[in-house]
Design an enzyme around this catalytic site. Structure first.
Site, PDB file in Angstrom:
ATOM      1  N   HIS A  31      34.365   5.521   8.397  1.00  0.00           N
ATOM      2  CA  HIS A  31      34.031   6.886   8.815  1.00  0.00           C
ATOM      3  C   HIS A  31      32.501   7.001   8.918  1.00  0.00           C
ATOM      4  O   HIS A  31      31.780   6.507   8.045  1.00  0.00           O
ATOM      5  CB  HIS A  31      34.485   7.903   7.778  1.00  0.00           C
ATOM      6  CG  HIS A  31      35.964   8.115   7.685  1.00  0.00           C
ATOM      7  ND1 HIS A  31      36.874   7.525   8.525  1.00  0.00           N
ATOM      8  CD2 HIS A  31      36.680   8.902   6.831  1.00  0.00           C
ATOM      9  CE1 HIS A  31      38.096   7.935   8.189  1.00  0.00           C
ATOM     10  NE2 HIS A  31      38.000   8.758   7.168  1.00  0.00           N
ATOM     11  N   CYS A  71      38.595  10.882   1.658  1.00  0.00           N
ATOM     12  CA  CYS A  71      37.668   9.812   2.065  1.00  0.00           C
ATOM     13  C   CYS A  71      36.338  10.350   2.594  1.00  0.00           C
ATOM     14  O   CYS A  71      35.257   9.866   2.235  1.00  0.00           O
ATOM     15  CB  CYS A  71      38.331   8.927   3.114  1.00  0.00           C
ATOM     16  SG  CYS A  71      39.228   9.846   4.362  1.00  0.00           S
TER      17      CYS A  71
END
Ligand code: A2P
Length: 339
Positions: free
Chosen positions: A244, A131
């Site tokens: 994130h 990710c």
């Protein structure tokens, strides 16, 4: 002519990413002829909604892939290592969200906005990158193409959903424990995650970096097909549910102005520039959560090195960082007649 449609399986369908894969298949109107949901024996009896009807969850087994065209895997590395080769042998194309095959030279590691041409040839397994790597390379791709990138120094601030549903529950539980004056319960992480952060994602390796940090190094080099790119990463877990954030410093191969970078990014697929600090406009995880763009802001020169730039990059780690990217790979396979 009727559109071709496919028998699709989702492995790990009851997990944080797998569940979202099912939703993203529906959202993007992926041409599903039949959907098979797979998880562990613990999930027998559960079902998940897809296109208005409930679909039962079956136990993953060696025979689960007969007649399946494409399987999206997100049940962890050990499940992928055992079952992805069986699925591939059965003629099913696996798009694997784990790290099990990412560095296998035969297996393409694909971000459709960045290296779509690397998708074939493939050995019936295609890897979805980590990710934190995906959102960084999406933001860097237009700069890489324009002037090259020699070095990247990145610090990440990673949401708990990247660890899975048990970690989401752990943060929720710890916040509640603290609010109620109870002892904080901890099972998933090495430290309390509520109101805390720690630079420890994946195991520590002999070189002093963590597995997550070295994934960012090797995966970035593989995706850009450029083993010469120097990458140094520090990855930090923060008490955020979804999204994130990354502080990304780069040294480019030639001078480039901030205005040019902004205009390249404004025209880049999958990127949204959010960069008006005077108006308090910059990317934040709460804005990135639930949508598929990679948000980029705080774009500025880094005067401490020649040809240095800094930016702040935020994306929904379980969407673009996992489920959406996997479905986009499946779409790319259809586009290129590879499915
Ligand atoms: P289950 O819910 O039955 O345990 P997350 O990453 O959010 O923790 O989710 C992990 C996913 O992987 C879940 O769907 C989980 O199913 C599935 N899973 C974990 N271990 C296995 C296994 N041995 N076989 C099949 N599915 C598994």
């Amino acid at each position: 002519m009727a559109q071709k449609s496919f028998k699709v399986a989702v492995v790990g369908a009851t997990g944080a990413v797998g569940n979202l894969m099912v939703k993203v298949l529906e959202e993007r109107s992926f041409p599903v002829r039949e959907l098979t949901l797979l998880a562990s024996v613990r999930s027998l009896g559960k079902s998940l909604p897809f296109k208005g009807s409930e679909h039962p969850v079956y136990e993953l087994g060696e025979d689960s892939f007969k007649g399946i065209d494409v399987a999206l895997f997100s049940a962890g590395g050990s499940v992928s290592k055992k079952f992805a080769p069986l699925a591939a042998q059965a003629g099913c194309v696996v798009i694997d969200n784990s790290s099990a095959f990412r560095m296998d030279p035969r297996v393409p590691l694909i971000v459709p906005e960045v290296n779509p041409d690397a998708v074939s040839p493939h050995p019936n397994i295609i890897a979805n990158p980590n990710c934190s790597t995906i959102q960084m390379v999406v933001a860097l791709k237009p700069i890489y193409d324009a002037v090259g990138i020699k070095r990247i120094v990145v610090t990440t601030f990673q949401a708990v959903s990247g660890t899975g549903k048990r970690a989401i529950e752990e943060l929720r539980g710890q916040v509640s424990d603290l609010m109620h004056g109870n002892e904080v319960r901890r099972e998933v992480y090495p430290h309390q995650i509520a109101f805390n952060c720690f630079p420890h994602i994946g195991a520590f390796l002999e070189n002093g970096y963590t597995e997550e940090e070295m994934k960012m190094v090797y995966e970035t080099q593989k995706i850009f097909n450029d083993p010469g790119i120097a990458v140094c990463a520090t990855t930090v877990r923060v008490p955020v549910y979804y999204g994130h954030s990354e502080s990304v410093n780069i040294e480019t191969g030639a001078p480039i102005s901030v205005d040019r970078v902004r205009s390249l990014l404004e025209n880049a697929p999958g990127v949204r520039v959010v960069d008006d600090p005077a108006q308090k406009h910059y990317p934040v995880p709460l804005a990135a959560a639930g949508q598929d763009d990679t948000l980029v802001g705080r774009i500025r020169q880094d005067p401490s090195v020649e040809n240095g730039l800094v930016m702040w990059v935020v994306a929904d780690n379980i969407r673009k960082g996992a489920a959406t990217n996997a479905v986009q790979i499946a779409e790319l396979l259809i586009e290129r007649n590879l499915l």
